[in-house]
Design a protein around this motif. Sequence first.
Motif, PDB file in Angstrom:
ATOM      1  N   SER A  71    -105.269  16.292   6.696  1.00 31.77           N
ATOM      2  CA  SER A  71    -106.169  15.663   5.724  1.00 31.77           C
ATOM      3  C   SER A  71    -105.575  15.693   4.328  1.00 31.77           C
ATOM      4  O   SER A  71    -106.267  15.392   3.356  1.00 31.77           O
ATOM      5  CB  SER A  71    -107.523  16.370   5.727  1.00 31.77           C
ATOM      6  N   GLY A  72    -104.312  16.110   4.211  1.00 29.53           N
ATOM      7  CA  GLY A  72    -103.617  16.063   2.940  1.00 29.53           C
ATOM      8  C   GLY A  72    -103.614  17.352   2.139  1.00 29.53           C
ATOM      9  O   GLY A  72    -103.012  17.419   1.075  1.00 29.53           O
ATOM     10  N   GLU A  73    -104.283  18.394   2.628  1.00 26.67           N
ATOM     11  CA  GLU A  73    -104.266  19.667   1.904  1.00 26.67           C
ATOM     12  C   GLU A  73    -102.906  20.332   2.063  1.00 26.67           C
ATOM     13  O   GLU A  73    -102.201  20.101   3.046  1.00 26.67           O
ATOM     14  CB  GLU A  73    -105.349  20.609   2.443  1.00 26.67           C
ATOM     15  N   THR A  74    -102.545  21.165   1.116  1.00 31.57           N
ATOM     16  CA  THR A  74    -101.289  21.904   1.236  1.00 31.57           C
ATOM     17  C   THR A  74    -101.560  23.248   1.909  1.00 31.57           C
ATOM     18  O   THR A  74    -102.678  23.776   1.849  1.00 31.57           O
ATOM     19  CB  THR A  74    -100.651  22.160  -0.141  1.00 31.57           C
ATOM     20  N   LEU A  75    -100.532  23.800   2.514  1.00 31.83           N
ATOM     21  CA  LEU A  75    -100.674  25.112   3.136  1.00 31.83           C
ATOM     22  C   LEU A  75    -101.001  26.168   2.089  1.00 31.83           C
ATOM     23  O   LEU A  75    -101.780  27.082   2.342  1.00 31.83           O
ATOM     24  CB  LEU A  75     -99.404  25.480   3.912  1.00 31.83           C
ATOM     25  N   VAL A  76    -100.445  26.027   0.893  1.00 30.80           N
ATOM     26  CA  VAL A  76    -100.730  26.974  -0.191  1.00 30.80           C
ATOM     27  C   VAL A  76    -102.229  26.998  -0.488  1.00 30.80           C
ATOM     28  O   VAL A  76    -102.840  28.062  -0.573  1.00 30.80           O
ATOM     29  CB  VAL A  76     -99.929  26.615  -1.464  1.00 30.80           C
ATOM     30  N   SER A  77    -102.839  25.815  -0.628  1.00 23.28           N
ATOM     31  CA  SER A  77    -104.276  25.782  -0.957  1.00 23.28           C
ATOM     32  C   SER A  77    -105.131  26.265   0.205  1.00 23.28           C
ATOM     33  O   SER A  77    -106.135  26.951  -0.005  1.00 23.28           O
ATOM     34  CB  SER A  77    -104.707  24.381  -1.406  1.00 23.28           C
ATOM     35  N   ILE A  78    -104.749  25.940   1.433  1.00 22.48           N
ATOM     36  CA  ILE A  78    -105.513  26.390   2.605  1.00 22.48           C
ATOM     37  C   ILE A  78    -105.518  27.910   2.674  1.00 22.48           C
ATOM     38  O   ILE A  78    -106.551  28.536   2.898  1.00 22.48           O
ATOM     39  CB  ILE A  78    -104.912  25.790   3.903  1.00 22.48           C
ATOM     40  N   CYS A  79    -104.356  28.518   2.457  1.00 25.31           N
ATOM     41  CA  CYS A  79    -104.231  29.973   2.579  1.00 25.31           C
ATOM     42  C   CYS A  79    -104.939  30.722   1.456  1.00 25.31           C
ATOM     43  O   CYS A  79    -105.179  31.920   1.577  1.00 25.31           O
ATOM     44  CB  CYS A  79    -102.758  30.366   2.662  1.00 25.31           C
ATOM     45  N   LYS A  80    -105.279  30.033   0.371  1.00 24.92           N
ATOM     46  CA  LYS A  80    -106.021  30.680  -0.718  1.00 24.92           C
ATOM     47  C   LYS A  80    -107.506  30.810  -0.391  1.00 24.92           C
ATOM     48  O   LYS A  80    -108.207  31.579  -1.040  1.00 24.92           O
ATOM     49  CB  LYS A  80    -105.854  29.881  -2.014  1.00 24.92           C
TER      50      LYS A  80
END
Length: 139
Positions: free
Chosen positions: A20-29
Amino acid sequence: LMARKINKTVMTEIANRLGSGETLVSICKDEGMPGYRTVTRAVMQDDELFEIYRKGRLMQAEFYADHINELAMAPLPDDVDPRMLNAEVQRRRLEVDTLKFTMGKLQPWGLRDKKEDAPAQQSITISWQGNEVLAEADA
């Protein structure tokens, strides 16, 4: 704050969010999600988790392709100072260039991620033999 253990369900959620376009960095936060290094370590060590993750990254590249097209086709705002229009064009150009670079890394061989499905590099070889011109085309 307890980080989630990574299993197929968690990795599928991560892959869906990547798609869906999210980055792994933002997901892991996000609270309750595993840390970035935990995810990357799991992907390196577990083939099944890697497959789920890889498909999420392929879908992320598809999302980025669509997003690039939207950026390029979106009309420039007509209600701003004309001097700001150049800044908007430059911002879009930077975003497109960054996403194109990222897509090349994520999806070098297309959505199915198969080398044989990749667009062939086309080349033409021209050589001279006597007075005749011979042309060969590789497709």
